[in-house]
Design a protein around this motif. Structure first.
Motif, PDB file in Angstrom:
ATOM      1  N   HIS A  13      42.514  36.579  43.623  1.00 17.87           N
ATOM      2  CA  HIS A  13      43.178  37.259  44.747  1.00 17.87           C
ATOM      3  C   HIS A  13      44.399  38.019  44.233  1.00 17.87           C
ATOM      4  CE1 HIS A  13      44.803  38.055  48.713  1.00 17.87           C
ATOM      5  NE2 HIS A  13      45.944  37.504  48.325  1.00 17.87           N
ATOM      6  N   ALA A  14      45.192  37.342  43.384  1.00 15.34           N
ATOM      7  CA  ALA A  14      46.402  37.983  42.849  1.00 15.34           C
ATOM      8  C   ALA A  14      46.029  39.159  41.936  1.00 15.34           C
ATOM      9  CB  ALA A  14      47.226  36.955  42.085  1.00 15.34           C
ATOM     10  N   GLY A  15      45.036  38.944  41.064  1.00 10.57           N
ATOM     11  CA  GLY A  15      44.629  39.987  40.122  1.00 10.57           C
ATOM     12  C   GLY A  15      44.069  41.204  40.822  1.00 10.57           C
ATOM     13  N   TYR A  16      43.141  40.968  41.751  1.00 14.22           N
ATOM     14  CA  TYR A  16      42.556  42.097  42.476  1.00 14.22           C
ATOM     15  C   TYR A  16      43.585  42.712  43.425  1.00 14.22           C
ATOM     16  CZ  TYR A  16      37.842  41.027  40.779  1.00 14.22           C
ATOM     17  OH  TYR A  16      36.748  40.836  39.992  1.00 14.22           O
ATOM     18  N   GLY A  17      44.588  41.912  43.841  1.00 13.15           N
ATOM     19  CA  GLY A  17      45.667  42.435  44.687  1.00 13.15           C
ATOM     20  C   GLY A  17      46.406  43.544  43.968  1.00 13.15           C
ATOM     21  N   VAL A  18      46.707  43.320  42.687  1.00 13.75           N
ATOM     22  CA  VAL A  18      47.384  44.348  41.886  1.00 13.75           C
ATOM     23  C   VAL A  18      46.491  45.584  41.791  1.00 13.75           C
ATOM     24  CG1 VAL A  18      48.215  44.929  39.571  1.00 13.75           C
ATOM     25  CG2 VAL A  18      48.703  42.673  40.553  1.00 13.75           C
ATOM     26  N   LEU A  19      45.201  45.336  41.546  1.00 17.54           N
ATOM     27  CA  LEU A  19      44.250  46.448  41.394  1.00 17.54           C
ATOM     28  C   LEU A  19      44.145  47.268  42.685  1.00 17.54           C
ATOM     29  CD1 LEU A  19      42.050  47.643  39.452  1.00 17.54           C
ATOM     30  CD2 LEU A  19      40.416  46.185  40.625  1.00 17.54           C
ATOM     31  N   PHE A  20      44.011  46.566  43.828  1.00 16.92           N
ATOM     32  CA  PHE A  20      43.772  47.263  45.089  1.00 16.92           C
ATOM     33  C   PHE A  20      45.060  47.798  45.714  1.00 16.92           C
ATOM     34  CE2 PHE A  20      39.703  45.409  44.665  1.00 16.92           C
ATOM     35  CZ  PHE A  20      38.847  46.076  45.510  1.00 16.92           C
ATOM     36  N   ASP A  21      46.172  47.054  45.560  1.00 18.55           N
ATOM     37  CA  ASP A  21      47.405  47.448  46.243  1.00 18.55           C
ATOM     38  C   ASP A  21      48.246  48.414  45.421  1.00 18.55           C
ATOM     39  OD1 ASP A  21      46.568  45.787  48.248  1.00 18.55           O
ATOM     40  OD2 ASP A  21      47.742  44.068  47.572  1.00 18.55           O
ATOM     41  N   ARG A  22      48.099  48.417  44.112  1.00 20.24           N
ATOM     42  CA  ARG A  22      48.912  49.333  43.294  1.00 20.24           C
ATOM     43  C   ARG A  22      48.076  50.478  42.727  1.00 20.24           C
ATOM     44  NH1 ARG A  22      52.974  45.144  40.169  1.00 20.24           N
ATOM     45  NH2 ARG A  22      53.714  44.117  42.033  1.00 20.24           N
TER      46      ARG A  22
END
Lengths: 49, 333
Positions: free
Chosen positions: A28-37
């Protein structure tokens, strides 16, 4: 008196579910960086094309 | 519980399958019914197929819940009541299944109930989505169907999107959604999401967010139970989760981009495909035709792949054109 095999079984099952939970949180954290940034900049490029 | 004999092609395959299930789960709040049959077809025994399927659903539900929470689409009051009502319903449904098994009717009842529920709910959702009348136009300004009794008795719960409902109405409704879940041995997202939308009256994104929250809690408890029986195969769950985490982020993000009617239409089509697939698979099991069992799974996975592609394509188109549907229109906040 504590039943060692059943205690080990409980620790094993909690560990297995813990690994799944930990993997989910890391993903969730890793893909969060990918999707949100990274994602928004890609979307901006789409919208300006 | 660490896997043995799972090769690189299988791990890559599980990862890709995970992406598909993740998009469906993130967008519709359901999809667990696809995992266990697929693992069974790949030769895993029932304990590993069910246990690993449930552990995977738990992990995916954690990720989907966190994402829906960020978007303000989880109603915790509704979620907690849903968990209580559904848990009681599942227990009663399970006892019903044991009764049917004792009189030798379990397989027939489960198959018929599965196909009727998937097909019935799917047809209702498709017809409603294709029709001119939005349920939001009916009754009290929420999505609740007008014939649902609201019972003004206290305690009355205020839910997201301005929905007010008596606990005396809500608890029996959530109990009724748990009943078939217990009878059929499934997570019940495909029943719970339309029930929360049409019977309780919350918007579809909140229904999905709240449903995945409930699945996360029940999936976690169920996974622990199956792990104790040695049913959680981490070599299967880990790559599935890696793919589904990506897919769930995509699916959850698209809920705000694709308009509600289109979303309902995709959801209904997905359920109708599911009904046909389950019927074909059960006929294969009943008459011991392995090809039909495989065809059933191919139909489930194939329809899921098509719906996933369509949802993502609609999301991409929505990004590329000026927004006409805002976030507040979708969530009702």
């Amino acid at each position: 008196m504590t039943d060692i095999p059943s205690l080990l079984s409980t620790v094993g099952s909690v560990s297995a579910v813990g690994v799944v939970l930990a993997e989910a949180l890391v993903l969730h954290a890793g893909y969060g960086v990918l999707f949100d940034r990274v994602g928004p900049s890609v979307v901006d490029r789409f919208e300006t094309e | 519980m660490l896997g043995t004999g799972v090769g690189v092609p299988a791990i890559v395959g599980f990862g890709l399958f995970g992406v598909i299930v993740g998009v469906i789960f993130g967008y519709f709040g359901m999809g667990s019914f696809m995992v266990t049959p697929t693992l069974l077809v790949f030769g895993y025994d029932a304990t590993v197929a069910v246990g690993s399927g449930l552990a995977f659903v738990f992990g995916t539900a954690v990720i989907a819940t966190l994402k829906h929470r960020e978007m303000g689409q989880v109603d915790y009051t509704l979620g907690l009541v849903t968990i209580v009502g559904t848990t009681i319903g599942i227990e009663v449904g399970k006892r019903g299944l044991l009764y049917f098994r004792s009189i030798g009717l379990a397989d027939g009842v489960v198959t018929a109930a599965y196909v009727l529920l998937l097909g019935g709910v799917g047809a209702m959702v498709v017809l409603e989505a294709m029709g001119d009348d939005s349920p939001a136009d009916d009754g009290d300004g929420t999505g609740r169907l007008p014939w649902v009794p609201t019972l003004g008795m206290r305690p009355c719960l205020s839910l997201r999107g301005g929905v007010n409902i008596s606990a005396w109405t809500l608890v029996p409704l959530t109990f009724l959604t748990g009943l078939p879940a217990g009878l059929l041995g499934i997570g019940g997202g495909f029943i719970r999401v339309p029930a929360l939308t049409y019977l309780v009256g919350v918007t579809m994104p909140i229904a999905v967010g709240t449903s995945v929250f409930a699945i996360m809690v029940s999936g976690g408890i169920g996974s622990l139970s199956w792990a104790q029986a040695g049913g959680v195969e981490l070599a299967v769950v880990a790559p599935l989760l890696l793919g589904s985490a990506f897919g769930a982020r995509l699916g959850s993000s698209v809920t705000d981009l694709v308009d509600a009617e289109t979303g309902r239409l995709y959801f209904g089509i997905m359920l109708l495909f599911g009904a046909v697939a389950v019927a074909v698979r059960q006929v294969g099991i009943r008459f011991e035709v392995p090809e039909l069992q495989v065809l059933g799974v191919v139909l489930i996975v194939g329809s899921a792949t098509i719906v996933t592609g369509t949802v993502l394509y609609s999301g991409m188109r929505a990004v590329r054109r000026p927004r006409t549907v805002s976030s507040s229109d979708r969530t009702g906040d």
